[in-house]
Design an enzyme around this catalytic site. Sequence first.
Site, mmCIF file in Angstrom:
data_model
loop_
_atom_site.group_PDB
_atom_site.id
_atom_site.type_symbol
_atom_site.label_atom_id
_atom_site.label_comp_id
_atom_site.label_asym_id
_atom_site.label_seq_id
_atom_site.Cartn_x
_atom_site.Cartn_y
_atom_site.Cartn_z
ATOM 1 N N ASN A 106 0.763 -1.312 -0.135
ATOM 2 C CA ASN A 106 -0.018 0.005 0.089
ATOM 3 C C ASN A 106 0.873 1.302 -0.033
ATOM 4 O OD1 ASN A 106 -2.215 1.586 0.162
ATOM 5 N ND2 ASN A 106 -3.449 0.005 1.429
ATOM 6 N N HIS A 136 23.702 0.410 12.150
ATOM 7 C CA HIS A 136 24.895 1.031 12.488
ATOM 8 C C HIS A 136 25.233 0.357 14.099
ATOM 9 C CE1 HIS A 136 24.207 3.924 9.287
ATOM 10 N NE2 HIS A 136 23.222 4.091 9.868
ATOM 11 N N GLY A 174 -0.791 -1.337 9.394
ATOM 12 C CA GLY A 174 -0.284 -0.124 9.190
ATOM 13 C C GLY A 174 0.913 0.383 9.956
ATOM 14 N N ALA A 192 -1.009 -3.507 13.489
ATOM 15 C CA ALA A 192 -0.516 -2.115 13.114
ATOM 16 C C ALA A 192 0.435 -1.461 14.307
ATOM 17 C CB ALA A 192 -1.933 -1.460 12.848
ATOM 18 N N ARG A 198 12.718 -9.099 16.563
ATOM 19 C CA ARG A 198 13.053 -10.384 16.283
ATOM 20 C C ARG A 198 12.252 -11.489 15.520
ATOM 21 N NH1 ARG A 198 16.746 -11.332 20.280
ATOM 22 N NH2 ARG A 198 16.867 -9.750 22.043
ATOM 23 N N ARG A 215 -0.859 -15.052 19.946
ATOM 24 C CA ARG A 215 -1.705 -16.136 19.809
ATOM 25 C C ARG A 215 -1.163 -16.731 18.680
ATOM 26 N NH1 ARG A 215 -6.479 -16.315 16.755
ATOM 27 N NH2 ARG A 215 -7.209 -13.871 15.905
#
Length: 218
Positions: A106, A136, A174, A192, A198, A215
């Site tokens: 999007n 960095h 989003g 969102a 990780r 879950r």
Amino acid sequence: MSDRLSGADCVSLSGKRFGMEMTMNELEKCMAGEYYDCHDGIFLEFKAKARRLLKEYHSLDYEQKEEKRRILKELFGGIGTNVSVGTPFICDYGRNIYLGNNVSVNMNCTFVDCNKITIGDNVLIASNVQLYTAAHPVELSERLTPDWNPGDERYFCRTYARPITIGSGCWLGGGVIVLPGVTIGKGSVIGAGSVVTRDIPADSVAVGNPCRVIRKIN
């Protein structure tokens, strides 16, 4: 988040222990996860080509789908069928982005593809998603380029890059941010606004900052 970066620093330093840096060019160092000079001429060429293609892409109307696909095929490292990329879209090189079939990106997404970004089939990428392969060192003493001086063509900070993989069937909500080196397993949904520091296992709903599995699904 700092733990992930510190771990990556150790990886990037491993090449120096074995003398790899002495035999690798800057592009090879980059793709291997080593420190590299992001101001090297090869990367400036990649950026210039990407900026030219993106400028052309952004100038097209929504309905000009054939022209858009032509540009994306030239911009990206690989692209499947039924792929849409909303505008505006920003990437660094483009050449390190690989999209599968049935992928929707999007508007207002940023892919910093200094290393590979691989996205599988049937993937939804919502607005304002940011995928960052470049990073960095955390410690300032490690972050500053040794013996750098004003006017030096090298970048003043050490940089390394690690690949990002988004498995088939994923949905990134989003504003999701994915950090260097992360793999999101197939079929997973990232809520969102999450910051993914990780790896996320397959078939999981994960949310938050830092992003955590809440879950299993499917």
